[in-house]
Write a protein that holds these residues in place. Sequence first.
Motif, PDB file in Angstrom:
ATOM      1  N   LEU A  46      10.340  -4.485 -11.604  1.00 47.72           N
ATOM      2  CA  LEU A  46      10.391  -3.436 -12.620  1.00 47.72           C
ATOM      3  C   LEU A  46      11.019  -2.163 -12.068  1.00 47.72           C
ATOM      4  N   LEU A  47      10.898  -1.957 -10.759  1.00 49.87           N
ATOM      5  CA  LEU A  47      11.425  -0.735 -10.158  1.00 49.87           C
ATOM      6  C   LEU A  47      12.946  -0.673 -10.228  1.00 49.87           C
ATOM      7  N   ASN A  54      -0.395   5.447   0.125  1.00 52.92           N
ATOM      8  CA  ASN A  54       0.999   5.131   0.428  1.00 52.92           C
ATOM      9  C   ASN A  54       1.344   3.706   0.018  1.00 52.92           C
ATOM     10  N   GLN A  55       0.457   3.091  -0.783  1.00 55.43           N
ATOM     11  CA  GLN A  55       0.674   1.713  -1.200  1.00 55.43           C
ATOM     12  C   GLN A  55       1.092   1.621  -2.665  1.00 55.43           C
ATOM     13  N   TRP A  74       4.783   1.436   0.129  1.00 54.80           N
ATOM     14  CA  TRP A  74       6.050   1.802  -0.490  1.00 54.80           C
ATOM     15  C   TRP A  74       7.154   1.795   0.572  1.00 54.80           C
ATOM     16  N   LYS A  75       8.325   1.327   0.194  1.00 53.85           N
ATOM     17  CA  LYS A  75       9.471   1.355   1.099  1.00 53.85           C
ATOM     18  C   LYS A  75      10.161   2.708   0.994  1.00 53.85           C
ATOM     19  N   GLU A 116      12.592   3.303  -1.831  1.00 53.12           N
ATOM     20  CA  GLU A 116      12.123   3.100  -3.196  1.00 53.12           C
ATOM     21  C   GLU A 116      11.766   4.417  -3.872  1.00 53.12           C
ATOM     22  N   ASN A 117      12.010   4.451  -5.157  1.00 51.96           N
ATOM     23  CA  ASN A 117      11.615   5.586  -5.971  1.00 51.96           C
ATOM     24  C   ASN A 117      10.157   5.393  -6.371  1.00 51.96           C
ATOM     25  N   GLN A 118       9.270   6.192  -5.795  1.00 48.66           N
ATOM     26  CA  GLN A 118       7.839   6.033  -6.059  1.00 48.66           C
ATOM     27  C   GLN A 118       7.519   6.576  -7.445  1.00 48.66           C
ATOM     28  N   THR A 119       7.435   5.677  -8.383  1.00 46.53           N
ATOM     29  CA  THR A 119       7.243   6.059  -9.773  1.00 46.53           C
ATOM     30  C   THR A 119       6.233   5.137 -10.432  1.00 46.53           C
TER      31      THR A 119
END
Length: 242
Positions: A128-129, A191-192, A211-212, A215-218
Amino acid sequence: MDYWVSQPAPLASVLWLDDQLESSVKLDSIITVVDAKNLRFQLSENQSSSSFPEAYVQIAFADVIILNKVDLVSPEGSADFLEELEKEIHSINSLASIIRSVRGQVDLSNILDCRAYDAMHATHLESLLVETRALSTRDLHDSGVRTLCICEPRQVDLEKVRLWLEEILWEKKHGMDVYRCKGVLSVHNSNQLHTLQAVKEIYEIVPTRDWKKQENQTNKIVFIGHNLDENVLTESFQACVL
């Protein structure tokens, strides 16, 4: 396990989260077979019916949809017809993969071991990201059954998300009936990446991995259901944002 059932939600809920059954029985995915030649007639016929059409519900709950009998579609314009039919299916359930088939013949690797309900194998949710296909279908269907997606870039409070979901799934707030729900969450003080899945009233939110960096943390949540209101979902979700 293969199981033919017209209303998959009750069985899916039991098999998905029942710890006593999980050791010997697992829910891998929900597969729906549709008739390419007659599906459009079945959908249009039921739009004016007083009873809610079963065809919509079965498509809405599916992880994989087998579009069968494609050979019976008239050769003239068949490619365009099948593409339009797939668009109509995706207007109900944008997350399901569609496999075309003749006489039900499919590559078993495409329908077995999908692990659609395995939180620790959540690549289907993480996609989905980077999903580019439009997931909101405000104008594609007039049946009342559709897919929509809400996005929020700011981190959220996990407990507030749970309360928000329970109002929607359990209390059916604002008259919305959610069949399926999938998403990824960016949770405050974590942070997960957290994944969200729901089948009717049953839901699960679990941390799956870190999270990598790229990646856009959304937050991105996809709803499939009846009488969904995109504005209400988007605005009410703001109460979860920090």
